[in-house]
Design a protein around this motif. Structure first.
Motif, PDB file in Angstrom:
ATOM      1  N   LEU A 158       6.807  -2.727   7.122  1.00 59.14           N
ATOM      2  CA  LEU A 158       8.172  -2.694   6.613  1.00 59.14           C
ATOM      3  C   LEU A 158       8.598  -1.249   6.381  1.00 59.14           C
ATOM      4  CD1 LEU A 158       7.911  -5.701   4.123  1.00 59.14           C
ATOM      5  CD2 LEU A 158       8.631  -5.713   6.524  1.00 59.14           C
ATOM      6  N   ALA A 159       9.827  -1.050   5.948  1.00 58.17           N
ATOM      7  CA  ALA A 159      10.379   0.302   5.880  1.00 58.17           C
ATOM      8  C   ALA A 159       9.617   1.210   4.932  1.00 58.17           C
ATOM      9  CB  ALA A 159      11.850   0.237   5.474  1.00 58.17           C
ATOM     10  N   VAL A 160       9.268   0.714   3.751  1.00 58.09           N
ATOM     11  CA  VAL A 160       8.639   1.578   2.761  1.00 58.09           C
ATOM     12  C   VAL A 160       7.198   1.881   3.128  1.00 58.09           C
ATOM     13  CG1 VAL A 160       7.958   1.787   0.347  1.00 58.09           C
ATOM     14  CG2 VAL A 160      10.189   0.812   0.922  1.00 58.09           C
ATOM     15  N   ASP A 161       6.384   0.838   3.366  1.00 52.86           N
ATOM     16  CA  ASP A 161       4.989   1.084   3.723  1.00 52.86           C
ATOM     17  C   ASP A 161       4.875   1.764   5.082  1.00 52.86           C
ATOM     18  OD1 ASP A 161       5.790  -1.942   3.931  1.00 52.86           O
ATOM     19  OD2 ASP A 161       4.470  -1.606   5.627  1.00 52.86           O
TER      20      ASP A 161
ATOM     21  N   ASP B  95       0.826  -1.210   0.000  1.00 54.25           N
ATOM     22  CA  ASP B  95       0.000   0.000   0.000  1.00 54.25           C
ATOM     23  C   ASP B  95       0.862   1.263   0.000  1.00 54.25           C
ATOM     24  OD1 ASP B  95      -2.277  -1.501   0.004  1.00 54.25           O
ATOM     25  OD2 ASP B  95      -2.774  -1.158   2.119  1.00 54.25           O
ATOM     26  N   THR B  96       0.312   2.323  -0.590  1.00 60.39           N
ATOM     27  CA  THR B  96       0.968   3.630  -0.575  1.00 60.39           C
ATOM     28  C   THR B  96       0.055   4.723  -0.022  1.00 60.39           C
ATOM     29  OG1 THR B  96       0.292   4.026  -2.872  1.00 60.39           O
ATOM     30  CG2 THR B  96       2.479   3.062  -2.521  1.00 60.39           C
ATOM     31  N   ASP B  97      -1.237   4.497   0.005  1.00 63.30           N
ATOM     32  CA  ASP B  97      -2.200   5.496   0.478  1.00 63.30           C
ATOM     33  C   ASP B  97      -2.794   5.040   1.809  1.00 63.30           C
ATOM     34  OD1 ASP B  97      -4.155   7.350   0.953  1.00 63.30           O
ATOM     35  OD2 ASP B  97      -5.183   7.102  -0.968  1.00 63.30           O
ATOM     36  N   PHE B  98      -2.501   5.806   2.874  1.00 64.19           N
ATOM     37  CA  PHE B  98      -2.968   5.458   4.221  1.00 64.19           C
ATOM     38  C   PHE B  98      -3.861   6.544   4.810  1.00 64.19           C
ATOM     39  CE2 PHE B  98       1.199   3.606   3.406  1.00 64.19           C
ATOM     40  CZ  PHE B  98       0.983   2.260   3.671  1.00 64.19           C
TER      41      PHE B  98
END
Length: 401
Positions: A241-244, A218-221
């Motif tokens: 994780l680091a990116v999400d 996912d990128t939109d939270f």
């Protein structure tokens, strides 16, 4: 030069004519990346591609420093170790393929990896059936060592490490009462970690006001973050994780959340700095490693890492170094009892597994040993807060007392 070429040709002819038993002798084990046929191959199955490649790279950095260091110390009675790398990717299929190649094609004596606990639950049974030792360097989910007799880990269980972060947050802000929890539901480790966090929150008498799920892709939270803010959360805990996870932190701050944030073990990487940048500042992370640990092996490891990468080593890097160290010292100990070149590959793998579990090790993590089922026994743990530089591009782990 001609004499050397003739000697190499003669040796290759002897090797080709040897019987199947001699083919399996450790002195004849080779890997595709080694120029020394006497090198002892140790497999490494970390992510080199996919959305977890940043975490995998930290493990690769650690094992490479270990290879250089221990070979400079003489290896195994003069025999160097040779790391054989297979890309485990970011999913179960990638880890399974990596393990199969390392076991059947590269003929390694043991494996370090895979990157994620999710992958370990699928790949480790393959090594168990083949009776090949595995040492997990970043697998902290519940149940990993119990997969089989040949499965161990140097990464402490999340059940031991994670509660320290909650305790640290309460020391920083004793008025915390309302807690929002986020976790990546498609990852076995994060599902295991969030259970520990949620149980700790309840045990501390805090109010768990919401549990929000997301995917590691996912990128939109915005929706989940807004929900936590509207519920007036004093503390946010993220298992991702680091990116999400870094993007979730960024969006929480951009939407106006000003409370403390705890990041799970997936945040234990300097690569998170480039994701949330200045907004990473203040994140609390429980640690199983500190660069400040004063023993000799950690000093050597830290200096080598600083010289090569110009920054402090991370937990995953130290654990990966430690995994290779365990293999090296267990092989050295085994070789003192019986020259390992006298063992065929199957015998060596079995004897090595037994030796791993029997010894104690003084490592960058401090003194460690293993339980009978292969779980690490570790004495020292830490908690750090991320402190970002003024430019928001670089940062560090500042260890709390």
């Amino acid at each position: 030069m001609k004499k050397i070429l003739l000697l190499i040709t003669f040796n290759l002819l002897l090797f080709a004519c040897s019987n199947s038993d001699n083919h399996n002798k450790i002195s004849n084990l080779r890997s595709e990346s080694s120029d020394n046929s006497n090198a002892i191959p140790i497999g490494v199955a970390f992510a080199q591609t996919s959305n977890i490649a940043l975490l995998g790279q930290e493990g690769i950095d650690g094992v490479k420093i270990a290879q250089q260091y221990f070979n400079s110390q003489g290896g195994i009675n003069g025999k160097p170790i040779n790391l054989v790398f297979q890309d485990a990717g970011g999913d179960e299929v990638g880890a399974i393929n990596a393990f199969q190649n390392l076991i059947n094609k590269d003929k390694v004596v043991g494996i370090v990896g895979p990157t994620l606990s999710q992958q370990a639950f699928s790949a480790n049974p393959i090594a168990e059936r083949a009776k090949v030792p595995v040492i997990g360097a970043s697998n902290t989910a519940k149940g990993i060592p119990e997969i089989g007799d040949y499965i161990a880990r140097v990464s402490s269980s999340v059940a031991i490490v994670a509660p320290n972060a909650v305790q640290a947050a309460l020391k920083i802000n004793p008025k915390i009462k309302r807690v929002a929890v986020f976790y990546a539901q498609n990852d076995a480790f994060n599902k295991s970690e969030t259970e520990i966090f949620q149980n700790t929150v309840k045990a501390k008498g805090l109010d768990l006001v919401t549990v929000q799920k997301f995917q590691t892709t996912d990128t939109d939270f915005q929706t989940q973050a807004t929900n936590a803010i509207n519920l007036k959360s004093d503390l946010v805990i993220i298992s991702g994780l680091a990116v999400d996870g870094g993007n979730l932190v960024k969006q929480l701050r951009e939407l106006g959340y000003q409370g403390l944030i705890i990041g799970g073990n997936g945040f234990n990487t300097s690569h998170i700095f480039s994701v949330c940048q200045a907004l990473c500042d203040g994140i609390i992370i429980a640690q199983a490693y500190s660069p400040e640990h004063p023993n000799q092996i950690n000093t050597a490891f830290r200096q080598a890492y600083l010289q090569q990468y110009k920054k402090q080593p991370s937990q995953v890097t130290a654990q990966a170094f430690t995994a290779v160290q365990v293999y090296v010292e267990a092989l050295q100990s085994l070789n003192q009892k019986r020259p390992i070149e006298q063992l065929n590959l199957s015998e060596l793998r079995t004897a090595l597994n037994q030796e791993i579990l029997a010894k104690k090790y003084d490592t960058p993590l401090g003194e460690i040993a293993f339980t009978p089922v292969g779980d690490v026994i570790q004495k020292q743990f830490y908690v750090a807060q991320l402190k970002m530089d003024a430019n928001g591009l670089n940062g560090r782990f500042q260890y709390l007392k």
